[in-house]
Design an enzyme around this catalytic site. Structure first.
Site, PDB file in Angstrom:
ATOM      1  N   VAL A 116      44.185  42.229  35.128  1.00 41.69           N
ATOM      2  CA  VAL A 116      43.038  41.497  35.673  1.00 41.69           C
ATOM      3  C   VAL A 116      41.819  42.394  35.556  1.00 41.69           C
ATOM      4  CG1 VAL A 116      42.084  40.315  37.679  1.00 41.69           C
ATOM      5  CG2 VAL A 116      44.565  40.333  37.307  1.00 41.69           C
ATOM      6  N   CYS A 117      40.719  41.839  35.006  1.00 41.27           N
ATOM      7  CA  CYS A 117      39.476  42.576  34.910  1.00 41.27           C
ATOM      8  C   CYS A 117      39.695  43.889  34.132  1.00 41.27           C
ATOM      9  CB  CYS A 117      38.920  42.796  36.322  1.00 41.27           C
ATOM     10  SG  CYS A 117      37.195  43.294  36.412  1.00 41.27           S
ATOM     11  N   THR A 118      39.222  45.013  34.659  1.00 45.48           N
ATOM     12  CA  THR A 118      39.363  46.280  33.940  1.00 45.48           C
ATOM     13  C   THR A 118      40.747  46.899  34.092  1.00 45.48           C
ATOM     14  OG1 THR A 118      38.300  47.417  35.805  1.00 45.48           O
ATOM     15  CG2 THR A 118      36.911  46.825  33.917  1.00 45.48           C
TER      16      THR A 118
END
Length: 247
Positions: A116-118
């Protein structure tokens, strides 16, 4: 404690046996990268969530919310699903061999690895994204090439066992996608209804493509220092991984 699936699990969907889901915590993470997917995955029938961190002690997210793991990475049981959130604290783990080794070991045996995300950058630093289609937060999207990934500008991207979601709230979308893969679309839709996930944001400013120029400029300025650090770390990772991206 591990959290079992909902007491009244959604009906339907493929039978896949009991699922062991490992979700990682770390200091200065973005909590919704964790809590958004947790809200969905904790409702999967016949499953257990294990909340894990490098050390078995509470951590603060980037805005100060305290989250408590139930166990350390070293003590984690076998996992069917591995969830890797992101946030500014991801940068401190990019060259942490204890964390990267855990990701490599558990991803080899997992049915799905979900970033998720970075969290995608952590997976990339562990060497999990070479030749893999993936996405991440818009501010770090250009860094995916340093890990040998194939950047795809979509909110959720699935490539084999690797599932990735773009920034922050996209984690809920990705978790619903994962729920459908594991238990079928009907189960995922019942979870979506149960959490009343039907977003209608008051502004159309949620992506660089739709945000007003002055809003985008301010967001980039606010994260400029972190973006520079991430770029340097990504370049070191590329050298270590033997990746030669076009600059």
């Amino acid at each position: 404690m591990a959290r079992d699936g909902a007491e009244d699990p959604p009906a339907g969907g493929p039978a896949a046996g009991h699922l062991r889901i490992g979700m990682i915590l770390f200091p200065r993470m973005d909590q919704i990268d964790f809590t958004g997917p947790f809200e969905v995955l904790s409702r999967l029938p016949d499953s257990t969530i294990h909340v894990l961190a490098k050390e078995e002690e509470p951590v603060r997210d980037v805005m100060g919310l305290i989250l408590t793991p139930e166990g350390s990475l070293a003590s984690a049981p076998p996992l069917d699903i591995l969830v890797v959130p992101g946030g500014p604290g991801q940068e401190a783990l990019m060259e942490d061999e204890a964390v990267l080794g855990f990701l490599r070991d558990r991803s080899a045996k997992a049915r799905f690895v979900y970033s998720v995300c970075t969290g995608a950058l952590l997976c990339g630093a562990a060497g999990l994204l070479k030749g893999v289609r993936a996405t991440t937060h818009w501010a770090s999207f250009d860094l995916l090439k340093y890990f040998g990934a194939i950047p795809v500008d979509e909110r959720v991207v699935l490539d084999g066992k690797h599932l990735s979601a773009a920034g922050v709230t996209a984690g809920i979308d990705g978790a619903l996608t994962l729920a459908a893969l594991l238990r079928g679309e009907r189960a995922a839709q019942q979870i979506q209804l149960g959490i009343e996930y039907a977003p209608k944001p008051p502004f159309d400013s949620g992506t660089p493509k739709t945000a007003p120029p002055e809003v985008l400029d301010a967001a980039r300025a606010a994260t400029a220092a972190l973006t520079r650090r991430r770029l340097e770390t990504a370049r070191r990772a590329a050298r270590r991984l033997g990746v030669s991206p076009a600059e």
